[in-house]
Design a protein around this motif. Structure first.
Motif, PDB file in Angstrom:
ATOM      1  N   GLY A   1       0.649  -1.078   0.002  1.00 45.47           N
ATOM      2  CA  GLY A   1      -0.105   0.103  -0.126  1.00 45.47           C
ATOM      3  C   GLY A   1       0.710   1.257  -0.106  1.00 45.47           C
ATOM      4  O   GLY A   1       2.047   1.122   0.473  1.00 45.47           O
ATOM      5  N   GLY A   2       0.390   2.398  -0.777  1.00 44.90           N
ATOM      6  CA  GLY A   2       1.118   3.435  -0.911  1.00 44.90           C
ATOM      7  C   GLY A   2       0.475   4.362   0.080  1.00 44.90           C
ATOM      8  O   GLY A   2      -0.452   4.312   1.025  1.00 44.90           O
ATOM      9  N   GLY A   3       0.980   5.823  -0.138  1.00 45.20           N
ATOM     10  CA  GLY A   3       0.381   6.856   0.912  1.00 45.20           C
ATOM     11  C   GLY A   3       1.194   7.002   2.142  1.00 45.20           C
ATOM     12  O   GLY A   3       1.873   5.964   2.672  1.00 45.20           O
ATOM     13  N   ILE A   4       1.212   8.057   2.922  1.00 47.06           N
ATOM     14  CA  ILE A   4       1.883   8.359   4.140  1.00 47.06           C
ATOM     15  C   ILE A   4       1.409   7.208   5.301  1.00 47.06           C
ATOM     16  O   ILE A   4       2.423   6.595   5.894  1.00 47.06           O
ATOM     17  N   THR A   5       0.096   6.706   5.410  1.00 50.70           N
ATOM     18  CA  THR A   5      -0.313   5.857   6.281  1.00 50.70           C
ATOM     19  C   THR A   5       0.251   4.579   6.195  1.00 50.70           C
ATOM     20  O   THR A   5       1.023   3.830   7.103  1.00 50.70           O
ATOM     21  N   ASN A   6       0.176   4.011   4.882  1.00 50.83           N
ATOM     22  CA  ASN A   6       0.696   2.629   4.565  1.00 50.83           C
ATOM     23  C   ASN A   6       2.290   2.490   4.692  1.00 50.83           C
ATOM     24  O   ASN A   6       2.737   1.380   5.165  1.00 50.83           O
ATOM     25  N   VAL A   7       3.025   3.343   4.202  1.00 48.63           N
ATOM     26  CA  VAL A   7       4.237   3.528   4.046  1.00 48.63           C
ATOM     27  C   VAL A   7       4.947   3.532   5.649  1.00 48.63           C
ATOM     28  O   VAL A   7       5.828   2.687   6.087  1.00 48.63           O
ATOM     29  N   PHE A   8       4.288   4.482   6.368  1.00 47.49           N
ATOM     30  CA  PHE A   8       4.600   4.555   7.891  1.00 47.49           C
ATOM     31  C   PHE A   8       4.432   3.124   8.687  1.00 47.49           C
ATOM     32  O   PHE A   8       5.331   2.505   9.485  1.00 47.49           O
ATOM     33  N   LYS A   9       3.314   2.406   8.266  1.00 51.43           N
ATOM     34  CA  LYS A   9       2.882   1.078   9.065  1.00 51.43           C
ATOM     35  C   LYS A   9       3.964   0.219   8.513  1.00 51.43           C
ATOM     36  O   LYS A   9       4.458  -0.716   9.167  1.00 51.43           O
ATOM     37  N   THR A  10       4.535   0.226   7.101  1.00 51.41           N
ATOM     38  CA  THR A  10       5.470  -0.807   6.605  1.00 51.41           C
ATOM     39  C   THR A  10       6.651  -0.576   7.374  1.00 51.41           C
ATOM     40  O   THR A  10       7.458  -1.569   7.767  1.00 51.41           O
ATOM     41  N   VAL A  11       7.251   0.530   7.403  1.00 51.36           N
ATOM     42  CA  VAL A  11       8.437   0.960   8.098  1.00 51.36           C
ATOM     43  C   VAL A  11       8.462   0.811   9.479  1.00 51.36           C
ATOM     44  O   VAL A  11       9.374   0.126  10.219  1.00 51.36           O
ATOM     45  N   LYS A  12       7.586   0.748  10.344  1.00 52.56           N
ATOM     46  CA  LYS A  12       7.397   0.637  11.817  1.00 52.56           C
ATOM     47  C   LYS A  12       7.248  -0.671  12.014  1.00 52.56           C
ATOM     48  O   LYS A  12       7.907  -1.202  12.842  1.00 52.56           O
ATOM     49  N   ASN A  13       6.301  -1.483  11.505  1.00 49.74           N
ATOM     50  CA  ASN A  13       6.055  -2.881  11.787  1.00 49.74           C
ATOM     51  C   ASN A  13       7.098  -3.752  11.019  1.00 49.74           C
ATOM     52  O   ASN A  13       6.823  -5.054  11.583  1.00 49.74           O
ATOM     53  N   GLY A  14       7.596  -3.571   9.990  1.00 44.69           N
ATOM     54  CA  GLY A  14       8.712  -4.304   8.949  1.00 44.69           C
ATOM     55  C   GLY A  14       7.548  -5.234   8.309  1.00 44.69           C
ATOM     56  O   GLY A  14       6.487  -5.237   8.480  1.00 44.69           O
ATOM     57  N   VAL A  15       8.366  -6.040   7.580  1.00 45.76           N
ATOM     58  CA  VAL A  15       7.711  -7.285   6.589  1.00 45.76           C
ATOM     59  C   VAL A  15       8.793  -8.408   7.198  1.00 45.76           C
ATOM     60  O   VAL A  15       9.551  -8.950   6.175  1.00 45.76           O
ATOM     61  N   PRO A  16       8.664  -8.821   8.162  1.00 52.89           N
ATOM     62  CA  PRO A  16       9.499 -10.053   8.711  1.00 52.89           C
ATOM     63  C   PRO A  16       9.516 -11.280   7.617  1.00 52.89           C
ATOM     64  O   PRO A  16      10.663 -11.900   7.552  1.00 52.89           O
TER      65      PRO A  16
END
Length: 314
Positions: A242-257
């Motif tokens: 997902g793009g946009g600030i919310t999705n990018v923030f979630k991805t950086v914050k929670n990672g993709v283990p």
């Protein structure tokens, strides 16, 4: 009679000085709109006039104080003359003259008759059954009175003679402290960021910090310009999570283990995650050389119409 007349003239003079200072202050306020230079001149004259008046008042208070103390000593001597006779009076006068002045003043300040002996200082004055005592003021009250006079002199000397800070200086200092406290509070609030109150930053300083964070932690997988490597290309319109600030923030914050991307919330503060996420969004459309093929789905912001094909080649 001459002394009373002189006192009246002194009082009238002091009142005239006070009233003239007040009138001058009003005139200066009315003329303040003329020019800054004239306003500054009026204020300077007013300040000097008030300092002069305050100095006269202080001098008068000190002179009146010493006059009062000397009168208190003379009254005590007269009492001895009336009650014990001439010999006791002369003996008291001689003894008083031989004592240091500070000791005489101390006795005059603290010569308070105790309650059980108040009958000895009861005067004949009677006002509707209210009798008058000729007693000295309590030592603690007198001490406070003298202390206020001393502090007044110190205040005048420090702020108006020795160049102590003015009210404007103190106000500016307090405002500076308030600004620092405000900045410190804002810094603490900067980390109270979550997915519910996100907004991409366009501030150049924030984006510069975000670029530094990206260069330090993200280039190994996403390339120096976001062109992609082990990780996906960050410069196209397609996003796996997902793009946009919310999705990018979630991805950086929670990672993709499951794909090897760690959760950066353990190493970065929320404010820093927002900065690097905002910087990543600025890479959109930069088309760096050797860009990795698009992956994921084209991100459609709310309110935009989706195209027919939004799936990238994986």
């Amino acid at each position: 009679m001459k002394k009373n007349k002189l006192k009246k003239q002194l009082v009238i003079t002091l009142l005239a000085l006070l009233s003239s200072s007040l009138v001058f202050a009003q005139g200066a306020g009315a003329a303040g709109a003329a020019t800054p230079a004239s306003n500054e001149t009026y204020n300077s004259l007013l300040a000097n006039g008030l300092i002069f008046f305050a100095g006269l008042t202080m001098l008068g208070a000190v002179l009146a104080l010493f006059h009062l103390l000397s009168m208190m000593i003379k009254v005590q001597q007269i009492k001895i003359y009336q009650e014990q006779g001439v010999e006791a009076y002369l003996e008291k006068v001689e003894k008083t003259n031989q004592e240091p002045w500070w000791k005489r003043q101390y006795k005059a300040w603290t010569n308070v008759v105790p309650v059980e002996k108040e009958d000895s200082v009861m005067l004949d004055h009677n006002y509707d059954g209210i009798r008058e005592l000729d007693n000295s003021l309590p030592p603690w009250w007198v001490a406070m009175f003298y202390i206020t006079i001393f502090l007044g002199v110190v205040f005048l000397a420090y702020y108006h003679v020795l160049g102590g800070p003015s009210q404007s200086d103190e106000y500016n200092a307090e405002m500076k402290v308030a600004e620092q406290a405000k900045a410190a509070f804002a810094a603490t609030q900067a980390n109270n960021i979550d997915e519910d109150n996100l907004e991409a930053s366009a501030d150049a300083k924030d984006l510069s910090i975000g670029q530094t964070i990206f260069s330090t932690n993200c280039v190994a997988c996403h390339g120096a310009k976001g062109e992609g490597g082990v990780g996906p290309n960050l410069t196209d319109e397609f996003w796996i999570h997902g793009g946009g600030i919310t999705n990018v923030f979630k991805t950086v914050k929670n990672g993709v283990p499951e794909k090897g991307m760690i959760a950066w919330s353990a190493q970065l503060k929320p404010a820093d995650i927002l900065k690097v996420s905002s910087y990543i969004l600025t890479l959109q459309g930069t088309n760096p050389p050797n860009g990795k093929a698009p992956q994921g789905t084209k991100y459609i912001a709310e309110g935009e119409e989706a195209p027919a094909d939004t799936t990238a080649v994986n």
